[in-house]
Scaffold this active site. Sequence first.
Site, PDB file in Angstrom:
ATOM      1  N   CYS A 103       7.741   5.007   4.443  1.00 23.70           N
ATOM      2  CA  CYS A 103       7.377   3.961   3.474  1.00 23.70           C
ATOM      3  C   CYS A 103       5.866   3.782   3.333  1.00 23.70           C
ATOM      4  O   CYS A 103       5.323   3.796   2.227  1.00 23.70           O
ATOM      5  CB  CYS A 103       8.059   2.645   3.834  1.00 23.70           C
ATOM      6  SG  CYS A 103       7.442   1.819   5.315  1.00 23.70           S
ATOM      7  N   HIS A 151       8.098  -2.818   6.411  1.00 24.34           N
ATOM      8  CA  HIS A 151       8.414  -1.967   5.267  1.00 24.34           C
ATOM      9  C   HIS A 151       7.490  -2.328   4.100  1.00 24.34           C
ATOM     10  O   HIS A 151       7.109  -3.485   3.928  1.00 24.34           O
ATOM     11  CB  HIS A 151       9.871  -2.130   4.840  1.00 24.34           C
ATOM     12  CG  HIS A 151      10.316  -1.104   3.848  1.00 24.34           C
ATOM     13  ND1 HIS A 151      10.643   0.190   4.208  1.00 24.34           N
ATOM     14  CD2 HIS A 151      10.459  -1.157   2.493  1.00 24.34           C
ATOM     15  CE1 HIS A 151      10.978   0.872   3.138  1.00 24.34           C
ATOM     16  NE2 HIS A 151      10.867   0.079   2.079  1.00 24.34           N
ATOM     17  N   HIS A 207       9.824   2.923  -3.511  1.00 21.64           N
ATOM     18  CA  HIS A 207       9.597   2.962  -2.072  1.00 21.64           C
ATOM     19  C   HIS A 207      10.381   4.107  -1.450  1.00 21.64           C
ATOM     20  O   HIS A 207      11.256   4.712  -2.091  1.00 21.64           O
ATOM     21  CB  HIS A 207       9.968   1.623  -1.414  1.00 21.64           C
ATOM     22  CG  HIS A 207      11.451   1.351  -1.347  1.00 21.64           C
ATOM     23  ND1 HIS A 207      12.050   0.730  -0.276  1.00 21.64           N
ATOM     24  CD2 HIS A 207      12.459   1.614  -2.225  1.00 21.64           C
ATOM     25  CE1 HIS A 207      13.348   0.614  -0.485  1.00 21.64           C
ATOM     26  NE2 HIS A 207      13.617   1.138  -1.665  1.00 21.64           N
TER      27      HIS A 207
END
Length: 358
Positions: free
Chosen positions: A273, A321, A333
């Site tokens: 990520c 994240h 993402h």
Amino acid sequence: MAAHRKPGRRSLGGHTVRTAATIAFAGAAGATGFDGTGHAEPNPTPAQVKVKVDKLYQEAEAATEKYNGAQEKATAAEQRLTALRDEAARKTARLNTARESLGSMAAAEYRSGGLDPAMQLALSDDPDEYLDGAAFAERAGDRQSAAVSRVRKQLREIEQLRGAARVELTSLKTRQAELQRHRKTITGKLDAARRLLSQLTAQERARLEADTGGTAGTRASRASTGARDGLPAPGSATTTAPHSRAAAAVSYAYSKLGSPYVWGATGPNAFDCSGLVLAAYRSAGVSLPRTTYAQIDAGRRVSRSELLPGDLVFFYSGITHVGLYIGDGKMIHAPNPSAPVRVAPLDEMPYAGATRVV
């Protein structure tokens, strides 16, 4: 005379065997559910598997960010160690040259015989010339003394560099051990997730993948169809992004839809990520930190209502994240190993905050 009898052996078919058989039968009944109360755990439902797998992926991603941070620090420590060793080598070379010079001076003194100055004055044919020479020798002695001082200083500097190198080496070994711990945690979580997924049928796994973003082919198709699927068109970011660098980062992220998730990867063909966000802005000439923990402080914090394409959006209370906002309440993402780079709604995960790269 009384009769003597040996005690008779008990038959194997008697009470002992019957008791053993009874115990064994009872155990078997308990194990098989014969008595109607089985103890075997039922297989988890696909929904339960999804919950457990999502949790494992989240924990693995948290460990991945720690791994990325440790990797960054290990790389920096290795670079500092290399620089210290290079500087120590250069100073050692200069020290060796200075030592050779001092050795030449010492050899010259030895060859001159080291006569007492008063005797040399008495034997000299030209006292005035001798006195001029003696003054030169005294100056040479001063230079030699200065050379010795320089050598001593160089020795101290080299020892300090070696000491600093030892500290950096210890730091590097600590970081490497930390990397191993995080790597073990990550692989353990991912292996556990794979074992859970293996309990599902192929059809159940396909449905689960569809629930988390579909196949790579579908996601790649979305990159070209854009707004036809209700997603912001890739080109639209250029008019709404706060600056050209943010627009370029969004365009890069669109170009990577369908790329696989690989923990620790920063492109060009696979990402985690924070690696995707880093690569997107790197393509725009902006250097971002490696981890989510640092990326959230890499710009100006903005509220959710202020979001513009190119803003970094963060999730979970631990800031584990990150995605790249593209507008219309959506982001691009790299989710986890079960789903490649894709477009997703912000509400897919617990929202934690946003940062605008300036």
